[in-house]
Design a protein around this motif. Structure first.
Motif, mmCIF file in Angstrom:
data_model
loop_
_atom_site.group_PDB
_atom_site.id
_atom_site.type_symbol
_atom_site.label_atom_id
_atom_site.label_comp_id
_atom_site.label_asym_id
_atom_site.label_seq_id
_atom_site.Cartn_x
_atom_site.Cartn_y
_atom_site.Cartn_z
ATOM 1 N N LEU A 377 102.605 -62.499 -28.896
ATOM 2 C CA LEU A 377 101.486 -61.557 -28.954
ATOM 3 C C LEU A 377 100.404 -62.039 -27.991
ATOM 4 O O LEU A 377 100.089 -63.236 -27.950
ATOM 5 N N GLY A 400 104.718 -51.068 -34.241
ATOM 6 C CA GLY A 400 105.701 -52.139 -34.182
ATOM 7 C C GLY A 400 106.678 -52.082 -35.341
ATOM 8 O O GLY A 400 107.151 -50.998 -35.711
ATOM 9 N N ILE A 425 96.427 -54.301 -26.433
ATOM 10 C CA ILE A 425 97.449 -54.491 -27.462
ATOM 11 C C ILE A 425 97.223 -53.481 -28.570
ATOM 12 O O ILE A 425 96.094 -53.069 -28.842
ATOM 13 N N THR A 442 103.323 -55.456 -31.059
ATOM 14 C CA THR A 442 104.103 -54.904 -29.954
ATOM 15 C C THR A 442 105.188 -54.038 -30.584
ATOM 16 O O THR A 442 105.133 -53.742 -31.782
ATOM 17 N N ASP A 443 106.204 -53.657 -29.798
ATOM 18 C CA ASP A 443 107.219 -52.776 -30.357
ATOM 19 C C ASP A 443 108.024 -53.425 -31.471
ATOM 20 O O ASP A 443 108.561 -52.735 -32.335
#
Length: 510
Positions: A377, A400, A425, A442-443
């Motif tokens: 991250l 995410g 982010i 994130t994803d």
């Protein structure tokens, strides 16, 4: 003034917390005003709760659980003294919910114990004034003769409760699975201070397997010899209460897996891997996942492969910096980089997932001021000596591994350090302004300071949907296990002679 029952043990991990929580729920269901209490606790599993002066502080998770079992809000009066081990022979001392400092055991007893004792007695008096019954949980063994002159959770609690109400009674709890249960009870009675031995109302044997009648000759012989009744024998049945400390996790090279007894075949189940950090804390965050059908929560040694894991959660830690160094020494960096499943970091785990840990000497035991995190991250944590302790409610926007979750979530924060993004982010809590730094995603990676995240159904369901989808499995039908508070109450109600304790039957004045 309330009647006090001290649930004392012949040893650590004998089942005191289960008996205390079960008794709290039984009494609450009967309309009795009951409160839990533990004068001094040692645990890195803590909860943020209210203080009597209107602020916030932290207590051990067992007393938070017991307050929920008693159907009352938890406060720092339920656990006025908390010791949080941090390594190097030191513990953080928390009195009335607030951190006092880090001390070795000798320094605590020489310089701070009298203050701790005064705080504990004051908390008990407030609880006793407002309730019919106080269910006090002891710590370790009540027969530690080397500690009797400073045993706050057992000896001192029994004494100030007895002086305060004249009706303090002791229930001894012994674990038969360890073997030698009658010897343990006999030795405990022999080594207890005389004034405490006179207050023993009876004994409860826990974790019994097999034919109950086979134990009857031993029970009869024990009662004849010592004149102390065996009030009950609890069968081996884990109600699922959160663990107070890491004693339940393996100290050596093995893995501990929870959730295996749900009836779902392993080939239809997913595994959520959790590194067993040397200074792991608040790992009760994972309990709601382990109660879901088809979910295995596996606590793994630091050098264990992640090949069989479908998701990874980095838990909280009492010392982020030193646990980062321990993970790095075990080669965890490479295994984490190769892992392609959903990843969640909670509190210290969130800090570990960032790119940088600044001012690290404040948190760790070494001299390094800046360390690289695992870099999943784009955030940086700067440690400060100030500690944030607060129950919180946030508005979650799914992203995410929690994509699809939305709405209010509740939990608590207990941490040192501030985390800031180093690049654009996704924020799980975008409407919170400055508080948006409490999370990042994130994803496939999600980090947050919010302990208790998975106690919120929307967050738990979204995460598990992502895990099963990644594993290519369909989530099994069924529901989570029954309330651990009700299960603990059923154990106590069905297997302990409560009438022998002369418990109040309602909220009429005791």
């Amino acid at each position: 003034m309330a009647r006090t029952y001290l649930i004392a043990g012949t040893a650590s991990h004998a089942g005191k917390s289960t008996v205390a929580a079960g008794l709290c729920r039984v009494l609450a269901d009967a309309g009795v005003r009951v409160a839990p209490f533990k004068a001094q606790n040692m645990s890195n599993n803590a909860r943020a709760v209210a203080t009597p002066d209107g602020g916030f502080g932290e207590i051990g998770v067992s007393q938070y659980v017991q307050a929920r079992a008693a159907r009352i809000p938890a406060t720092t009066d339920h656990n006025p003294v908390l010791l949080k081990p941090r390594g190097g022979g030191e513990s953080q001392l928390v009195i009335d919910g607030r951190a006092v400092g880090h001390f070795a055991a000798g320094d605590y007893y020489e310089e701070h114990w009298e203050r701790a004792r005064a705080a504990a007695e004051a908390s008990w008096r407030r609880l006793a004034a407002d309730h019919d019954v106080v269910v006090a949980e002891g710590a370790g063994s009540v027969a530690e003769i080397n500690l009797h002159h400073r045993d706050l959770a057992n000896v001192e609690t029994a004494r100030f409760a007895d002086r305060g109400s004249g009706s303090a009674e002791i229930v001894l709890v012994a674990d038969i699975e360890r073997g030698g249960v009658f010897a343990s009870l006999a030795g405990t009675l022999e080594l207890m201070p005389d004034d405490l031995r006179e207050r023993v109302a009876g004994c409860v044997i826990t974790k019994f397997r097999g034919d109950r009648s086979l134990l009857d000759p031993g029970v009869e012989a024990f009662e004849d010899r010592f004149g102390v009744p065996v009030l009950g024998v609890l069968p081996y049945d884990d109600p699922g209460l959160p663990e107070e400390d890491s004693v339940s996790l393996p100290a050596g090279g093995g893995a501990a897996v929870r959730g295996e007894d749900d009836g779902v075949p392993d080939d239809r189940a997913v595994t959520v891997a959790v590194p067993r950090l040397p200074r792991i804390s608040n790992f009760t965050d994972l309990d709601p996942l382990a109660r879901e059908p088809g979910v295995r929560v596996a606590y793994l040694p630091l050098d264990a492969p992640l090949d069989g894991a479908d998701a990874l959660v980095l838990p909280g830690t009492k010392n982020t910096v030193d646990d980062l160094l321990a993970l790095r020494a075990a080669g965890f960096d490479d295994r984490l980089a190769a892992f392609d499943g959903p990843v969640v970091g909670l509190c210290g785990g969130y800090q570990l997932l960032g790119e940088r840990l600044a001012n690290a000497s404040v948190e760790g035991t070494g001299d390094a001021d800046d360390l690289d995190g695992f870099g999943l991250l784009p955030v940086e944590t700067r440690f400060e000596r100030a500690k944030r302790v607060e129950p919180v409610t946030r508005t979650l926007t799914g992203c995410g591994p929690l994509d699809g979750a939305s709405g209010p979530v509740t939990g608590y924060e207990i941490h040192m350090g501030r985390t800031r993004p180093r690049a654009p982010i996704e924020r799980p809590f975008p409407a919170e302004g400055e508080r948006g730094a409490e999370g990042a995603a994130t994803d496939r990676v999600f980090g947050t300071y919010l302990h208790g995240l998975f106690e919120n159904r929307s967050a738990r369901e979204a995460f598990l949907d992502a895990v099963f989808a990644h594993a290519g499995l369909e989530r099994p039908a069924g529901r989570a296990a029954d309330s651990p508070y009700d299960r603990a109450a059923a154990l106590v109600r069905e297997h302990v002679d409560l009438e022998a304790l002369s418990l109040p039957s309602s909220s009429a004045p005791a």
